[in-house]
Motif scaffolding. Structure first.
Motif, PDB file in Angstrom:
ATOM      1  N   ASP A  55       0.840  -1.203   0.000  1.00  0.00           N
ATOM      2  CA  ASP A  55       0.000   0.000   0.000  1.00  0.00           C
ATOM      3  C   ASP A  55       0.870   1.246   0.000  1.00  0.00           C
ATOM      4  O   ASP A  55       1.958   1.261   0.586  1.00  0.00           O
ATOM      5  N   VAL A  56       0.378   2.296  -0.653  1.00  0.00           N
ATOM      6  CA  VAL A  56       1.108   3.560  -0.681  1.00  0.00           C
ATOM      7  C   VAL A  56       1.260   4.091   0.746  1.00  0.00           C
ATOM      8  O   VAL A  56       0.425   3.822   1.605  1.00  0.00           O
ATOM      9  N   SER A  57       2.342   4.851   0.984  1.00  0.00           N
ATOM     10  CA  SER A  57       2.462   5.476   2.299  1.00  0.00           C
ATOM     11  C   SER A  57       2.046   6.937   2.256  1.00  0.00           C
ATOM     12  O   SER A  57       1.926   7.587   3.290  1.00  0.00           O
ATOM     13  N   GLY A  58       1.777   7.462   1.059  1.00  0.00           N
ATOM     14  CA  GLY A  58       1.228   8.807   0.929  1.00  0.00           C
ATOM     15  C   GLY A  58       0.636   8.979  -0.456  1.00  0.00           C
ATOM     16  O   GLY A  58       0.995   8.246  -1.375  1.00  0.00           O
ATOM     17  N   GLY A  59      -0.279   9.910  -0.600  1.00  0.00           N
ATOM     18  CA  GLY A  59      -0.940  10.113  -1.883  1.00  0.00           C
ATOM     19  C   GLY A  59      -1.936   9.006  -2.166  1.00  0.00           C
ATOM     20  O   GLY A  59      -2.296   8.240  -1.258  1.00  0.00           O
ATOM     21  N   ARG A  60      -2.366   8.898  -3.423  1.00  0.00           N
ATOM     22  CA  ARG A  60      -3.283   7.814  -3.751  1.00  0.00           C
ATOM     23  C   ARG A  60      -3.205   7.426  -5.215  1.00  0.00           C
ATOM     24  O   ARG A  60      -2.720   8.186  -6.059  1.00  0.00           O
ATOM     25  N   ILE A  61      -3.690   6.212  -5.469  1.00  0.00           N
ATOM     26  CA  ILE A  61      -3.793   5.701  -6.837  1.00  0.00           C
ATOM     27  C   ILE A  61      -5.271   5.476  -7.098  1.00  0.00           C
ATOM     28  O   ILE A  61      -5.966   4.880  -6.264  1.00  0.00           O
ATOM     29  N   THR A  62      -5.766   5.973  -8.237  1.00  0.00           N
ATOM     30  CA  THR A  62      -7.172   5.755  -8.548  1.00  0.00           C
ATOM     31  C   THR A  62      -7.329   5.033  -9.881  1.00  0.00           C
ATOM     32  O   THR A  62      -6.503   5.153 -10.778  1.00  0.00           O
ATOM     33  N   ILE A  63      -8.418   4.268  -9.959  1.00  0.00           N
ATOM     34  CA  ILE A  63      -8.864   3.681 -11.230  1.00  0.00           C
ATOM     35  C   ILE A  63     -10.262   4.220 -11.471  1.00  0.00           C
ATOM     36  O   ILE A  63     -11.139   4.063 -10.604  1.00  0.00           O
ATOM     37  N   ASP A  64     -10.454   4.885 -12.586  1.00  0.00           N
ATOM     38  CA  ASP A  64     -11.732   5.542 -12.882  1.00  0.00           C
ATOM     39  C   ASP A  64     -12.209   6.391 -11.698  1.00  0.00           C
ATOM     40  O   ASP A  64     -13.385   6.377 -11.344  1.00  0.00           O
ATOM     41  N   GLY A  65     -11.273   7.086 -11.089  1.00  0.00           N
ATOM     42  CA  GLY A  65     -11.599   8.020 -10.023  1.00  0.00           C
ATOM     43  C   GLY A  65     -11.747   7.399  -8.642  1.00  0.00           C
ATOM     44  O   GLY A  65     -11.887   8.111  -7.652  1.00  0.00           O
ATOM     45  N   GLN A  66     -11.680   6.073  -8.589  1.00  0.00           N
ATOM     46  CA  GLN A  66     -11.883   5.414  -7.295  1.00  0.00           C
ATOM     47  C   GLN A  66     -10.539   5.009  -6.683  1.00  0.00           C
ATOM     48  O   GLN A  66      -9.720   4.361  -7.343  1.00  0.00           O
ATOM     49  N   ASP A  67     -10.326   5.394  -5.438  1.00  0.00           N
ATOM     50  CA  ASP A  67      -9.104   5.065  -4.715  1.00  0.00           C
ATOM     51  C   ASP A  67      -8.968   3.538  -4.618  1.00  0.00           C
ATOM     52  O   ASP A  67      -9.867   2.875  -4.102  1.00  0.00           O
ATOM     53  N   ILE A  68      -7.850   2.985  -5.097  1.00  0.00           N
ATOM     54  CA  ILE A  68      -7.731   1.516  -5.078  1.00  0.00           C
ATOM     55  C   ILE A  68      -7.638   0.958  -3.661  1.00  0.00           C
ATOM     56  O   ILE A  68      -7.875  -0.226  -3.443  1.00  0.00           O
ATOM     57  N   ALA A  69      -7.318   1.817  -2.687  1.00  0.00           N
ATOM     58  CA  ALA A  69      -7.289   1.354  -1.298  1.00  0.00           C
ATOM     59  C   ALA A  69      -8.695   0.951  -0.834  1.00  0.00           C
ATOM     60  O   ALA A  69      -8.845   0.240   0.151  1.00  0.00           O
ATOM     61  N   LYS A  70      -9.718   1.429  -1.568  1.00  0.00           N
ATOM     62  CA  LYS A  70     -11.099   1.146  -1.168  1.00  0.00           C
ATOM     63  C   LYS A  70     -11.764   0.111  -2.071  1.00  0.00           C
ATOM     64  O   LYS A  70     -12.960  -0.155  -1.949  1.00  0.00           O
ATOM     65  N   VAL A  71     -10.989  -0.461  -2.983  1.00  0.00           N
ATOM     66  CA  VAL A  71     -11.530  -1.463  -3.905  1.00  0.00           C
ATOM     67  C   VAL A  71     -11.196  -2.837  -3.338  1.00  0.00           C
ATOM     68  O   VAL A  71     -10.128  -3.021  -2.759  1.00  0.00           O
ATOM     69  N   THR A  72     -12.102  -3.807  -3.475  1.00  0.00           N
ATOM     70  CA  THR A  72     -11.786  -5.134  -2.945  1.00  0.00           C
ATOM     71  C   THR A  72     -10.669  -5.770  -3.772  1.00  0.00           C
ATOM     72  O   THR A  72     -10.533  -5.493  -4.964  1.00  0.00           O
ATOM     73  N   GLN A  73      -9.886  -6.608  -3.134  1.00  0.00           N
ATOM     74  CA  GLN A  73      -8.758  -7.261  -3.793  1.00  0.00           C
ATOM     75  C   GLN A  73      -9.211  -8.047  -5.048  1.00  0.00           C
ATOM     76  O   GLN A  73      -8.593  -7.914  -6.101  1.00  0.00           O
TER      77      GLN A  73
END
Ligand code: ADP
Ligand code: ADP
Length: 229
Positions: A55-73
């Motif tokens: 997981d990132v330690s800062g900032g964020r990565i999105t797919i179609d605007g959605q933070d991947i930290a909030k997407v199920t594996q």
């Protein structure tokens, strides 16, 4: 579908040892972005973050605007296909290796994927339902054939996003050229991130990002970056 963004992404494997130091990337859906840079620049690390091996330690990565930290594996894995530099196969049939992890995959889909990866000749229908060329097992394949199995695996998954991590670097130049043709075909219509050492090896990228020591030092089109030298 499949737009990828990195927004000020930070990451380090060990505390106090930053590897990626504020990465911004904007890869519109269906386009190809090449990430180029010397060994140790952080290119593979960037790819691992997209798949959430870490997981990132800062900032964020999105797919179609959605933070991947909030997407199920599982849905993240369904969205992203990876072709690595060296594909490790099981000592089992080609069909098993293509369908690995996909108990639901049917024979016809496996054959279609094999055709797309130009290894259809390796498969033939078996009474037990598994696709295989008789006696042919993953460990006996050449480097190029292994990469084709990895491509077939990706085609079976049919993800909107592809990561090609030096996918042809380990091959001789003739095999590399053959595999490149197949890769270009599967890139069509997908968001693609190509990881490479050298700018000169990149073909067909809509944008190129040069990474050095965990930072983007240049970005632009192929022509513009080559003109700069
Ligand atoms: P590249 O793909 O551009 O060659 P990497 O992302 O593999 O670069 O590596 C970037 C830096 O992170 C290097 O200094 C490397 O030694 C370090 N690194 C890579 N993987 C790990 C790991 N699992 N644990 C600790 N450090 C790592
Ligand atoms: P080398 O092959 O000398 O190790 P690179 O690390 O730069 O050099 O290789 C990256 C690989 O990515 C190259 O083999 C190149 O053929 C491949 N490549 C370049 N552009 C694309 C693309 N659009 N799609 C897929 N692969 C690509």
């Amino acid at each position: 579908r499949g737009a990828v963004r990195f927004e000020n992404v930070m990451f380090g494997y060990d505390a106090g040892m930053p590897i990626l130091k504020g990465i911004d990337l904007d890869v519109p859906a269906g386009t190809t972005c090449a990430v180029v840079g010397p060994s140790g620049a952080g290119k593979s690390t960037l790819a691992r973050l997209m798949y959430r091996f870490y997981d990132v330690s800062g900032g964020r990565i999105t797919i179609d605007g959605q933070d991947i930290a909030k997407v199920t594996q599982p849905s993240l894995r369904a969205a992203i296909g990876i072709v690595p530099q060296d594909t490790v196969l099981f000592n089992d049939t080609i069909g098993y290796n293509i369908a690995y992890g996909r108990a639901d995959a049917d024979q016809r889909a496996i054959e279609q994927a094999a055709r797309g990866a130009a290894i259809a000749g390796f498969i033939e229908r078996q009474p037990d339902g598994y696709a295989t060329r008789v006696g042919e097992r993953g460990l006996k394949l050449s480097g190029g054939e292994k990469q084709r199995v990895a491509i077939a695996r990706t085609l079976l998954k049919d993800p909107p996003i592809l990561i090609l991590d030096e996918a042809t670097s380990a091959l001789d130049s003739r095999t590399e050229a053959e595999i490149m043709e197949t890769l270009e075909a599967i890139e069509r219509g997908r968001t693609t991130i190509v990881i490479a050492h050298r700018l000169s090896t990149i073909v067909n990228a809509d944008q190129i990002v040069v990474l050095e020591a965990g930072q983007v030092v240049e970005r632009g089109t192929h022509a513009a970056l080559l003109a700069q030298g």
